[in-house]
Design an enzyme around this catalytic site. Structure first.
Site, mmCIF file in Angstrom:
data_model
loop_
_atom_site.group_PDB
_atom_site.id
_atom_site.type_symbol
_atom_site.label_atom_id
_atom_site.label_comp_id
_atom_site.label_asym_id
_atom_site.label_seq_id
_atom_site.Cartn_x
_atom_site.Cartn_y
_atom_site.Cartn_z
ATOM 1 N N ASP A 186 1.537 -10.211 -2.101
ATOM 2 C CA ASP A 186 2.379 -9.129 -1.597
ATOM 3 C C ASP A 186 1.684 -8.428 -0.438
ATOM 4 O O ASP A 186 0.460 -8.495 -0.285
ATOM 5 C CB ASP A 186 2.708 -8.132 -2.701
ATOM 6 C CG ASP A 186 1.457 -7.486 -3.317
ATOM 7 O OD1 ASP A 186 0.516 -8.232 -3.636
ATOM 8 O OD2 ASP A 186 1.430 -6.246 -3.460
ATOM 9 N N GLU A 237 -0.246 -6.097 -6.067
ATOM 10 C CA GLU A 237 -1.498 -5.411 -5.783
ATOM 11 C C GLU A 237 -1.271 -4.167 -4.936
ATOM 12 O O GLU A 237 -1.840 -3.106 -5.196
ATOM 13 C CB GLU A 237 -2.469 -6.365 -5.076
ATOM 14 C CG GLU A 237 -3.914 -5.905 -5.077
ATOM 15 C CD GLU A 237 -4.264 -4.998 -3.906
ATOM 16 O OE1 GLU A 237 -5.332 -4.374 -3.958
ATOM 17 O OE2 GLU A 237 -3.466 -4.925 -2.956
#
Length: 425
Positions: A79, A142
């Protein structure tokens, strides 16, 4: 060594807009883009000959090489933070220009992830013996900070005995500050403003902010620009919310929001005006970043990111902040408290990683403590290792994020040697 193939893989991954939280569904719990990035990474690993697993409903995935009873873990995330505005190159692509690779995620964390995959490919292709399996674990949340993907992995999958995450700096990171996030709320009608919007995420220094207000009975719009940077290094950016608050100080001097910002935040980066300017020998000063401001359900809401020194508990920040905010009618909620990482810098894993780095670069710098938060916090005995070399410009979370092409290729070599050092004895 075919680094062009590695660049093509990075280009394909960068073209996937994997910002968490967009188009969430049962089979894409972190968003459609994140699920697509996970599918791409696993398919790439399958093509390269790795064993792979897609966990239930795209919660996470992993790919591994080698045999053995234990696992060396590489924790990577697919991400990215939102691109923001003002890019001179396409944010969701890979552009190579003047020795630089531009694109959202090239340094944080898609570039290092691809470098680790190709390092594993080199080991597999050469038939090098390993005593442990090497498993790269792909996360998707994250940047959002909840790390539900890693919680799922810990509950359902085999844990590594040790390993690294390629998501910080060289030479190696043995400590990470406590991560605290706060939501500050006050009724919009009491703020003196009609509307205010700024920032994209709490862990990014905002580069734009604008507000609507009444001046002499007429509605006006005021805006301010800044420079984005990672919240762990707010000194590298220029906070647009702070710049806007400074403009508003002369226009709305009695506004509780404006007074609070002027009196308790201002241009301070270390909590001095809030009464929580903490510091310790182990990890240095506290940092504070107002990452977002907006309006939700009739309330003005600010999100503040704090990186606290490793020897302090959350209350050392929370209580002064609440006392300071209460004077202005602002409520404070602690929304995230991620404990610090503080490991033995002379431990076996860090010693091995340092030896590889020093052999490759000739740089004998000591390991450090950072304000950033990495997946090293997600599992025991994981340390942050690269990808940024000392002296390089840090552009993660900023417009025109880039990684030097020579560094990208060098990462492949360093991570190959690091994997062999951890998995061969």
């Amino acid at each position: 060594m075919n680094n062009e193939a590695m660049k093509r893989s990075l280009r394909e991954l960068c073209r996937i807009e994997s910002v968490a939280g967009i188009d969430v569904s049962d089979d894409a719990p972190y968003g459609a883009g994140c699920a697509q990035a996970l599918d791409y990474a696993l398919e790439l690993c399958r093509r390269l000959g790795f064993e792979t697993k897609l966990c239930e409903n795209h919660r996470c995935g992993w790919a591994q090489i080698g045999t053995g009873e234990t696992v060396v873990g590489i924790l990577a995330h697919l991400d990215v933070v939102p691109a923001g505005s003002g890019w001179s190159h396409p944010a969701y692509d890979l552009t190579e220009e003047n020795g630089r690779l531009y694109g959202r995620g090239v340094s944080d964390d898609k570039g290092p992830t691809i470098a680790c995959i190709y390092a594993m490919k080199d080991i597999l292709g050469a038939g090098l013996p390993l005593k442990r399996r090497v498993r790269i674990i792909f996360g998707q949340s994250e940047e959002s900070g909840d790390w539900d993907d890693m919680a799922y992995y810990r509950e359902h999958e085999e844990l590594p005995v040790f390993g690294f995450t390629p998501d910080a700096d060289f030479p190696a990171i043995y400590g990470e500050k406590r991560l605290l996030n706060y939501k500050l709320t006050m009724p919009l009608e009491e703020s003196g403003l009609l509307d205010i919007r700024g920032g994209s995420a709490s862990n990014v220094v905002p580069d734009h902010c604008e507000a609507r207000l009444l001046i002499d009975g007429r509605e006006s719009c005021i805006s301010a620009s800044g420079k984005a940077s990672h919240a762990s290094t707010p000194e590298d950016g220029e906070n647009a919310i702070a710049a806007l608050a400074a403009k508003l100080a002369s226009l709305l001097p009695q506004s509780p929001f404006v007074r609070f910002y002027r009196d308790r935040i201002g241009s301070s980066l270390n909590g001095e005006l809030m009464g929580c300017a903490l510091s310790d020998v182990e990890s240095g000063k506290l940092t504070m970043n107002v990452g977002t401001v907006g309006v939700t359900d009739g309330n003005l809401v600010m999100e503040i990111d704090v990186r606290a020194p490793v020897t302090f508990e959350a209350d050392a920040v929370t209580e002064p902040l609440r006392r300071a905010a209460a004077e202005y009618g602002i409520e404070v909620a602690l929304t995230q408290d991620t404990p610090p990482v503080y490991m033995d810098k002379n431990g076996a894993v860090i010693r091995k990683l340092l030896a590889v780095y020093r052999e490759e670069t000739g740089d004998c710098s000591e390991p450090t403590v950072i304000g950033g938060g990495t997946y090293a916090r997600a599992m025991d005995h994981i340390v942050a290792f690269g990808p940024m070399f000392p002296g390089r410009e840090l552009t993660e979370h900023q417009r025109n994020e880039y990684l030097l092409a020579e560094d990208f290729c060098r990462l492949r070599s360093i991570y190959r040697k690091a994997i062999l050092a951890l998995a061969s004895d």
